[in-house]
Design a protein around this motif. Structure first.
Motif, PDB file in Angstrom:
ATOM      1  N   UNK A 232       2.901   5.869  -9.279  1.00  0.00           N
ATOM      2  CA  UNK A 232       3.449   4.941 -10.251  1.00  0.00           C
ATOM      3  C   UNK A 232       4.939   4.197  -9.936  1.00  0.00           C
ATOM      4  N   UNK A 233       4.732   3.884  -8.405  1.00  0.00           N
ATOM      5  CA  UNK A 233       5.871   3.123  -7.897  1.00  0.00           C
ATOM      6  C   UNK A 233       5.480   1.980  -7.106  1.00  0.00           C
TER       7      UNK A 233
ATOM      8  N   UNK B 183     -12.275   4.919  -8.671  1.00  0.00           N
ATOM      9  CA  UNK B 183     -13.302   4.933  -7.471  1.00  0.00           C
ATOM     10  C   UNK B 183     -13.765   3.397  -7.692  1.00  0.00           C
ATOM     11  N   UNK B 184     -13.884   2.831  -8.811  1.00  0.00           N
ATOM     12  CA  UNK B 184     -14.422   1.530  -8.944  1.00  0.00           C
ATOM     13  C   UNK B 184     -13.104   0.674  -8.117  1.00  0.00           C
ATOM     14  N   UNK B 185     -12.016   0.880  -8.341  1.00  0.00           N
ATOM     15  CA  UNK B 185     -11.065   0.011  -7.656  1.00  0.00           C
ATOM     16  C   UNK B 185     -11.317   0.251  -6.041  1.00  0.00           C
ATOM     17  N   UNK B 186     -11.622   1.381  -5.406  1.00  0.00           N
ATOM     18  CA  UNK B 186     -11.697   1.742  -4.246  1.00  0.00           C
ATOM     19  C   UNK B 186     -12.931   0.927  -3.722  1.00  0.00           C
ATOM     20  N   UNK B 187     -13.985   0.981  -4.665  1.00  0.00           N
ATOM     21  CA  UNK B 187     -15.310   0.080  -4.195  1.00  0.00           C
ATOM     22  C   UNK B 187     -14.934  -1.430  -4.011  1.00  0.00           C
TER      23      UNK B 187
ATOM     24  N   UNK C  89      -1.641  -9.598  -8.988  1.00  0.00           N
ATOM     25  CA  UNK C  89      -3.259  -9.494  -8.706  1.00  0.00           C
ATOM     26  C   UNK C  89      -3.499  -8.092  -7.976  1.00  0.00           C
ATOM     27  N   UNK C  90      -2.567  -7.665  -7.447  1.00  0.00           N
ATOM     28  CA  UNK C  90      -2.750  -6.181  -6.462  1.00  0.00           C
ATOM     29  C   UNK C  90      -2.406  -5.015  -7.304  1.00  0.00           C
ATOM     30  N   UNK C  91      -3.130  -4.000  -7.101  1.00  0.00           N
ATOM     31  CA  UNK C  91      -3.054  -2.751  -7.709  1.00  0.00           C
ATOM     32  C   UNK C  91      -1.958  -1.939  -7.127  1.00  0.00           C
ATOM     33  N   UNK C  92      -1.281  -1.183  -7.682  1.00  0.00           N
ATOM     34  CA  UNK C  92      -0.333  -0.198  -7.208  1.00  0.00           C
ATOM     35  C   UNK C  92      -0.989   0.731  -6.103  1.00  0.00           C
ATOM     36  N   UNK C  93      -2.235   0.942  -6.483  1.00  0.00           N
ATOM     37  CA  UNK C  93      -3.155   1.816  -5.481  1.00  0.00           C
ATOM     38  C   UNK C  93      -3.387   1.109  -4.196  1.00  0.00           C
TER      39      UNK C  93
ATOM     40  N   UNK D 176      -2.122   4.579 -14.314  1.00  0.00           N
ATOM     41  CA  UNK D 176      -1.126   3.632 -13.654  1.00  0.00           C
ATOM     42  C   UNK D 176      -1.058   2.907 -12.378  1.00  0.00           C
ATOM     43  N   UNK D 177      -1.716   3.870 -11.519  1.00  0.00           N
ATOM     44  CA  UNK D 177      -1.989   3.184 -10.275  1.00  0.00           C
ATOM     45  C   UNK D 177      -2.726   2.175 -10.297  1.00  0.00           C
TER      46      UNK D 177
END
Length: 254
Positions: free
Chosen positions: A109-110, A62-66, A31-35, A24-25
């Motif tokens: 998830x907020x 991990x892929x999102x952090x990349x 276009x911007x993830x919660x993370x 969910x993060x």
């Protein structure tokens, strides 16, 4: 100050087809993830020591952090039994809880206004809770009840006859001083050793609040936009009611 972001769960209540499920993060808004929103909000407030509690499909996180090229890279701790309760996920973060310094414990998830996080982070070392007095009644919100400023309950369902003078919804973010975070780690360990690892971590936080002996600051964030995302309808509300009231995170990678 260290932030622990709990992002291990499967998010079954979002009712996604199995082949389309993801943490969910990684839900995207504009276009911007919660993370990414969490990371940028924490950095804006000077919190760069961040640990992610992951479980379901950690490689996607991990892929999102990349993708966003986030540095310094948050530490990642895996809970392989993410299908159990979140208390087990908190237990996997025992080192982060007990390493020293103030700790932020945050649900992933907020979607929220950065002013909410500022209310939690600003100021000297303290134990602090967040309360929103403008909430929808029902069985889903985790209610925080106070009497004379002292927490007397933190649960979705309240006992008949509970005495309180203030009630609101807990935002799902907590700040604990070093000794309080250590005590929470002990309580969580007790849940696991007594075969209660399938419980939500709010139950362990509740035990911490109700055992007494500590003063908790309670920051009132009533009126600030935020939403915890559990159901498909929450995604729709996030997009139509909450997102229009938020600023785009500075430097967000779309």
């Amino acid at each position: 100050m260290r932030a622990i972001i709990l992002a291990a769960g499967l998010g079954l209540r979002l009712q996604q087809p199995p082949q389309q499920q993801f943490p969910k993060c990684l839900l995207r808004f504009q276009g911007v993830t919660l993370l990414e929103r969490h990371l940028r909000a924490l950095r804006a407030l000077g919190v760069d020591e961040i640990e992610l509690a992951l479980g379901f499909q950690p490689e996607q996180v991990e892929a999102e952090l990349d993708r966003i090229e986030w540095q310094p890279r948050p530490a990642i701790v895996l809970n392989p039994r993410y299908d159990l309760g979140s208390v087990l996920t908190v237990h996997t973060m025992a080192d982060a809880l007990t390493r020293g310094g103030d700790v932020l414990l945050m649900d992933a998830d907020v979607l929220y206004d950065e002013a909410i996080l500022r209310a939690l982070v600003t100021g000297p070392s303290t134990d602090r809770l967040l309360i929103d007095r403008d909430f929808e009644t029902g069985d889903e919100p985790v209610k925080l009840c106070l009497k004379d400023g002292v927490p007397v309950e933190l649960r979705k369902q309240l006992a008949v006859g509970l005495q309180y003078d203030t009630i609101g919804e807990s935002v799902g973010f907590f700040r604990f001083r070093e000794e309080t975070a250590r005590r929470l780690a002990q309580i969580v360990a007790g849940y696991v050793t007594s075969d209660r690892q399938n419980m939500p971590h709010e139950e362990a936080v509740r035990d911490l609040l109700l055992e007494g002996g500590r003063r908790y600051d309670v920051a009132d964030v009533t009126g600030l936009p935020w939403i915890e995302i559990d159901f498909p309808g929450d995604v729709a509300r996030a997009e139509t009611e909450v997102l229009p009231r938020l600023a785009q995170p500075a430097g967000a990678v779309r």
